[in-house]
Write an enzyme that holds these catalytic residues in place. Structure first.
Site, PDB file in Angstrom:
ATOM      1  N   PHE A 157     -20.227  36.976  -2.737  1.00 45.98           N
ATOM      2  CA  PHE A 157     -20.281  35.607  -3.228  1.00 45.98           C
ATOM      3  C   PHE A 157     -18.845  35.133  -3.410  1.00 45.98           C
ATOM      4  O   PHE A 157     -18.129  35.601  -4.296  1.00 45.98           O
ATOM      5  CB  PHE A 157     -21.034  35.476  -4.548  1.00 45.98           C
ATOM      6  CG  PHE A 157     -21.084  34.043  -5.013  1.00 45.98           C
ATOM      7  CD1 PHE A 157     -22.039  33.186  -4.512  1.00 45.98           C
ATOM      8  CD2 PHE A 157     -20.155  33.560  -5.915  1.00 45.98           C
ATOM      9  CE1 PHE A 157     -22.060  31.854  -4.914  1.00 45.98           C
ATOM     10  CE2 PHE A 157     -20.174  32.235  -6.322  1.00 45.98           C
ATOM     11  CZ  PHE A 157     -21.130  31.384  -5.817  1.00 45.98           C
ATOM     12  N   ASP A 242     -10.713  39.072  -3.761  1.00 47.17           N
ATOM     13  CA  ASP A 242     -11.226  37.940  -4.533  1.00 47.17           C
ATOM     14  C   ASP A 242     -11.483  38.425  -5.961  1.00 47.17           C
ATOM     15  O   ASP A 242     -12.500  39.047  -6.251  1.00 47.17           O
ATOM     16  CB  ASP A 242     -12.521  37.416  -3.894  1.00 47.17           C
ATOM     17  CG  ASP A 242     -13.118  36.243  -4.652  1.00 47.17           C
ATOM     18  OD1 ASP A 242     -12.707  35.992  -5.803  1.00 47.17           O
ATOM     19  OD2 ASP A 242     -14.014  35.571  -4.104  1.00 47.17           O
ATOM     20  N   LYS A 271     -11.238  30.667 -12.332  1.00 46.14           N
ATOM     21  CA  LYS A 271     -12.030  30.757 -13.551  1.00 46.14           C
ATOM     22  C   LYS A 271     -11.170  30.890 -14.798  1.00 46.14           C
ATOM     23  O   LYS A 271     -10.690  29.911 -15.336  1.00 46.14           O
ATOM     24  CB  LYS A 271     -13.076  31.859 -13.427  1.00 46.14           C
ATOM     25  CG  LYS A 271     -14.151  31.547 -12.369  1.00 46.14           C
ATOM     26  CD  LYS A 271     -15.326  32.468 -12.473  1.00 46.14           C
ATOM     27  CE  LYS A 271     -16.336  32.237 -11.348  1.00 46.14           C
ATOM     28  NZ  LYS A 271     -16.973  30.917 -11.382  1.00 46.14           N
TER      29      LYS A 271
END
Length: 415
Positions: A157, A242, A271
Site C-alpha cells: 500500500f 516507503d 504522516k
C-alpha cells in the site's frame, strides 16, 4: 499606500450545535463515499485522547495511521505552528523561504541522506520517487528510454493515485480505475529469490515497505531488508524504502530499516512528519540520485512551504532526543505482552514491532469492523483492515496504563 482589509459583517446568530448522529447523516449526504468511518465525531483532542461533540472521551489507539506519532496537539509542535503563522505561511517555490533549508538540513542529518525533496502527502512522495527512479535509470544507469521498470511487493500500500493503484493487487483500490500505468512488476513480499529473478537490465528500483502497514502490519523475516539492500547494490538498482507509516519512531527506531542497519538509496517519509498539524512528506536520497532533477521537471506549490518546514523542523527536534524511539521500544513490550495473552481467546495471531501491531481476530468472534465498533462503545479507537484484522498504532505519548486499559477493553469485546 497600505492596503486595509475590510471588516467583515457581524456573523449571524450561531445555530445550535449538531449532534454526532446529525453530523454523521450530513457527512453521508455532503461527502463522497470514499471512506467508511467508524461512528465517532471527534470535536476535541489532547495527547492520546479525543472527545466527541457530546463530550464522550476515547483513547486513540490508531493515531491517524501514524500521522499522530507525537499525540494530538503536542505543545512543541503547536507552538512552532503558531509562531510561524505570525510570520509567513506560503511563498511557493518561486522564491526561497527562511525555514526550508534548515528543515532539509536537519531531516537529512537525522536519517543519514544528503538531499531532501519536500512534498505534501505520502502519495506525492511515492509518485515523486517513481519519477526520480525513472530519470536516474535513463541518465545514470543507461536504461533505454521509456523502458524503465520498478519492482514492488504483493500486498503493498503506497497510496491511491492512478499510477500507484496500477501496481497494487488490492482490487478494491484498483477496480474501475484503469487503464493502468505500465512499468511495474509485482513479486511476493519477503521473498528474495523472487525479487532477484524479477530484476533485469530495465530495472530502475525496488520499492517496498519495510513493514507492510495496510496489509496488517506484516513484518518480514530477519535478514530480508539486508538482502534487498545487498541485491539492489549488486545489480545497480535503487532501493526505495516507503517509511511513511513505519518511520519516525513508530517501531522503536527512527526508521524501521534501522532494525537491520540498512540505509536505502531513497527514503519516503510523510504522516508524522507534519506532526498531525499540516501535510508534510519528503523524498530523501543522495545527491547522485536526487541530483537528476532539474528546474521545471518536478514541483509542488505547497511543497516546502514555511509553515510545513517549521512544523517539520519541530518534529525532527523531538526525534533528535531519542525519547520517542525509546518510548516505542519500552511500551512496545507492554503491547506485545498483552496481545500474547489474548492468543486463543478470540485472537488467532498478531504481529507487533514497537508501538505498532496487526491483530488477527477469530472470525467466529466477529469481523475486524465489528470488533472496532464494539471497542468504540468501550471508549477505544482502532481500525480494521482486510476483514478480520485490526490495527493498533497509539501515539508514542501513550502510557503503559493506557495500553493495558485498551487491551482490557479488547479482551472484553472478544469475550
Amino acid at each position: 499606500m497600505t492596503y486595509t482589509a475590510p471588516v467583515p459583517a457581524p456573523a449571524a446568530e450561531a445555530t445550535a450545535p449538531r449532534t454526532s448522529a446529525e453530523l454523521i447523516r450530513a457527512d453521508g449526504t455532503a461527502l463522497a463515499h470514499n471512506y467508511h468511518p467508524l461512528p465517532v465525531v471527534v470535536a476535541r483532542a489532547e495527547g492520546a485522547w479525543v472527545e466527541d461533540v457530546e463530550g464522550r472521551r476515547y483513547l486513540d489507539m490508531l493515531a491517524g495511521y501514524s500521522a499522530l506519532n507525537f499525540g494530538h496537539r503536542h505543545p512543541a509542535l503547536i507552538e512552532a505552528a503558531k509562531r510561524q503563522l505570525d510570520e509567513v505561511t506560503l511563498t511557493s517555490r518561486a522564491f526561497h523561504n527562511d525555514r526550508l533549508a534548515g528543515f532539509a538540513e536537519s531531516l537529512s542529518a537525522l536519517v543519514g541522506l544528503e538531499m531532501t525533496l519536500p512534498m505534501n502527502t505520502g502519495a506525492e512522495a511515492v509518485e515523486s520517487a517513481v519519477k526520480v527512479a525513472r530519470k536516474w535509470a535513463y541518465e545514470v544507469k543507461g536504461v533505454a528510454e521509456d523502458r524503465a521498470t520498478v519492482i514492488v511487493a504483493a500486498g503493498n500500500f503506497h497510496g491511491r493515485t492512478t499510477t500507484i493503484v496500477s501496481f497494487s493487487d488490492d482490487e478494491v483500490a484498483r477496480g474501475g480505475f484503469g487503464p493502468f500505468t505500465p512499468g511495474f512488476r509485482i513479486v511476493p513480499y519477503d521473498d528474495l529469490a523472487a525479487l532477484e529473478a524479477a530484476i533485469d537490465e530495465t530495472t530502475a528500483a525496488v520499492l517496498i515497505e519495510p513493514i507492510q502497514g495496510e496489509a496488517g502490519v506484516i513484518i518480514p523475516s530477519d535478514g530480508y531488508l539486508r538482502g534487498v539492500r545487498e541485491l539492489t547494490r549488486r545489480t545497480n538498482v535503487l532501493f526505495i524504502a516507503d517509511e511513511i507509516q513505519s518511520g519516525l519512531g513508530r517501531t522503536g527506531t527512527t526508521l524501521a530499516v534501522q532494525h537491520e542497519n540498512v540505509l536505502p538509496d531513497m527514503l519516503l517519509l510523510g504522516k508524522a512528519l507534519g506532526g498531525g498539524i499540516v501535510p508534510v512528506s519528503a523524498v530523501l536520497a543522495g545527491r547522485d540520485v536526487l541530483g537528476v532533477l532539474r528546474p521545471g521537471e518536478h514541483g509542488s506549490t505547497f511543497g516546502g512551504n514555511p509553515l510545513a518546514a517549521a512544523v517539520g523542523s519541530a518534529v525532527v527536534a523531538l526525534l533528535e532526543t531519542g525519547e520517542y524511539q525509546r518510548r516505542a521500544r519500552e511500551l512496545g513490550t507492554v503491547l506485545d505482552t498483552g496481545l500474547a495473552s489474548l492468543v486463543g481467546k478470540g485472537v488467532t495471531g498478531y504481529r507487533s514491532r514497537g508501538l505498532w501491531a496487526g491483530v488477527d481476530v477469530d472470525p467466529a468472534v466477529g469481523t475486524g469492523r465489528e470488533i472496532s465498533e464494539r471497542l468504540v462503545r468501550e471508549g477505544v479507537l482502532v481500525k480494521d483492515t482486510h476483514g478480520s484484522t485490526i490495527r493498533l498504532a497509539p501515539p508514542l505519548t501513550v502510557t503503559g496504563e493506557e495500553i493495558e486499559s485498551a487491551l482490557d477493553a479488547l479482551a472484553r469485546v472478544l469475550g
